[in-house]
Design an enzyme around this catalytic site. Structure first.
Site, PDB file in Angstrom:
ATOM      1  N   GLU A 166     -40.431  44.621  73.938  1.00 49.77           N
ATOM      2  CA  GLU A 166     -41.227  45.842  74.143  1.00 49.77           C
ATOM      3  C   GLU A 166     -42.532  45.788  73.340  1.00 49.77           C
ATOM      4  OE1 GLU A 166     -39.295  49.687  73.383  1.00 49.77           O
ATOM      5  OE2 GLU A 166     -41.287  50.425  72.859  1.00 49.77           O
ATOM      6  N   THR A 234     -39.847  52.082  70.926  1.00 50.40           N
ATOM      7  CA  THR A 234     -39.002  53.244  71.273  1.00 50.40           C
ATOM      8  C   THR A 234     -37.632  53.241  70.605  1.00 50.40           C
ATOM      9  OG1 THR A 234     -38.264  51.989  73.198  1.00 50.40           O
ATOM     10  CG2 THR A 234     -40.024  53.584  73.563  1.00 50.40           C
ATOM     11  N   SER A 301     -30.443  43.343  70.134  1.00 52.76           N
ATOM     12  CA  SER A 301     -30.757  44.701  70.602  1.00 52.76           C
ATOM     13  C   SER A 301     -31.293  45.533  69.439  1.00 52.76           C
ATOM     14  CB  SER A 301     -29.485  45.343  71.180  1.00 52.76           C
ATOM     15  OG  SER A 301     -29.617  46.760  71.180  1.00 52.76           O
ATOM     16  N   SER A 302     -32.558  45.926  69.546  1.00 48.33           N
ATOM     17  CA  SER A 302     -33.205  46.655  68.460  1.00 48.33           C
ATOM     18  C   SER A 302     -32.509  47.984  68.176  1.00 48.33           C
ATOM     19  CB  SER A 302     -34.672  46.893  68.821  1.00 48.33           C
ATOM     20  OG  SER A 302     -35.229  47.891  68.038  1.00 48.33           O
TER      21      SER A 302
END
Ligand code: SF4
Length: 394
Positions: A166, A234, A301-302
């Site tokens: 992202e 996000t 996965s952030s």
């Protein structure tokens, strides 16, 4: 017609009745085991939507080669399921060599929920491929805000991770819109930025402290940090993002005074609703002082990484695991600070009763979390109720 992705048949593939029940009640006590389940966890709207769009593309283009630009979402099981559907990958660990260079109008290319770099989108359009763009609308929010900052002459400071899909797409958008960006990952890096803004650190030293790809080549803090607008990737930890905004604001207040601040500082919260809801719900669960907190999701996965940090302030032992395969005598888990994959023995306390809190990232299928919960119940020697598995609505 408004599409409700929650009811799509794709979502049902990953549903688990036990997790659905625990999510709605928030807890379950069986014998010596007390399970605390975050009331918001797992697949978010953006992931449901992306999966439904992939399924639609498979129906619509059954006989055409289909490709994912990179991971659809950050979960290894889901990405392996994409391979099983016959969808190849153009970038990343599953990439087929040469496929990107050979793209043509016969190909269907799926853009992941995190969006894509401007450079990739230009190539895809030039090759005339059929695009299926699953970019989550929440990801568009920081993009729009960054473009506004550029128009107003602000440099975009991104609270995010250098190299995350992202943030890569946001940085590429800023660069291609003629702007400048600076990525700060955490409070420590932000303190260096604040020291520069206050005049306590040179621009050269600041850039030494930050990741080498935190800004474009030629970024000059003395020139490019006169006006600063903040956005967040996000999926960052919302509490940390707010603190980062406050640190930068205070430094600029010291540099420019109250009046000057109006012209030199902008802050806009772009954490997505699903990330915020999952973090809030996990915070509630760890307030119950569990013996430990288990977070399930992909190591890349952030939002899962950040969920695993919500217990840190309360010193709750917390483990980020990818799935049930991580619970084999020792627990295999991702260290929340260093990112190393560790193996820890004696992770399951012997004292009873045992209270465990659970959460799962926005890209984690319920089926994976359900397998973890059942395995732990087995290790503790307790039997969980059996729930009827849900079926798609007609
Ligand atoms: S975590 Fe948020 S930004 Fe990411 S796909 Fe889900 S809703 Fe969209």
């Amino acid at each position: 017609m408004i599409r409700t992705y929650e009811d799509s048949d794709v979502r049902y593939t990953y549903r688990d009745a036990l997790v659905e029940s625990l999510r709605s009640t928030g807890e379950l006590k069986v014998g010596q085991l007390h399970l605390l389940m975050s009331k918001s966890l797992g697949f978010c709207w953006g992931v449901d939507r992306a999966l439904a769009m992939v399924k639609d593309a498979c129906r619509e283009y059954p006989n055409r080669p289909k490709w994912l630009l990179s991971s659809l979402i950050h979960n290894p099981t889901v990405n392996e399921d994409m391979l099983k559907l016959g969808i190849g990958f153009l970038h990343g660990p599953y990439a087929v060599q040469g496929a990107y260079e050979d793209l043509s109008e016969k190909d269907v290319v799926i853009v992941p929920a995190f969006s894509a770099r401007v450079e990739d989108m230009e190539i895809l359009r030039a090759r005339n491929v059929t695009l299926v763009d699953t970019t989550c609308p929440w990801v568009i929010k920081p993009h729009k805000r960054a473009q506004r900052y550029i128009k107003e002459g602000f440099t975009t400071v991104i609270h995010g991770m250098v190299g995350h899909d992202e943030t890569l797409s946001t940085c590429s958008l800023v660069e291609n819109s003629g702007g400048q960006y600076l990525v700060v990952h955490d409070k420590m890096e932000t303190q260096s930025l604040a020291a520069f803004l206050r005049g306590d650190l040179s621009g050269k030293m600041l850039m030494k402290w930050l990741h080498r790809d935190a800004a474009l080549p030629g970024f000059d803090p003395d020139v490019h940090l006169k006006k600063v607008g903040i956005i967040n990737q996000t999926t960052m930890l919302a509490t940390e993002s707010r603190e980062i905004g406050d640190i930068i604001r205070l430094a600029l207040l010291q540099r420019d005074g109250e009046e000057g601040l109006q012209d030199s500082f902008r802050d806009f919260d772009t954490i997505c609703r699903a990330t915020q809801d999952n973090q809030d719900a996990a915070t509630e669960a760890v307030k119950e002082n569990p013996d430990f907190f288990l977070v399930v999701g992909g190591y890349d996965s952030s939002n899962t990484k950040n969920l695993a940090r919500v217990g840190d302030d309360r010193n709750i032992p917390s483990y980020h695991i990818e799935g049930v395969e991580c619970l084999q005598g020792v627990i295999t888990h991702r260290d929340r600070v260093t990112g190393e994959i560790l193996q820890t023995a004696d992770w399951l306390p012997s004292a009873r009763p045992l209270k465990i809190a659970f959460s799962a990232g926005a890209s984690t299928p319920d089926t994976i979390l359900g397998a973890v919960v059942r395995h732990i119940a087995e290790l503790v020697g307790e039997s969980l109720p059996v729930f009827e598995e849900p079926t798609p609505k007609a």
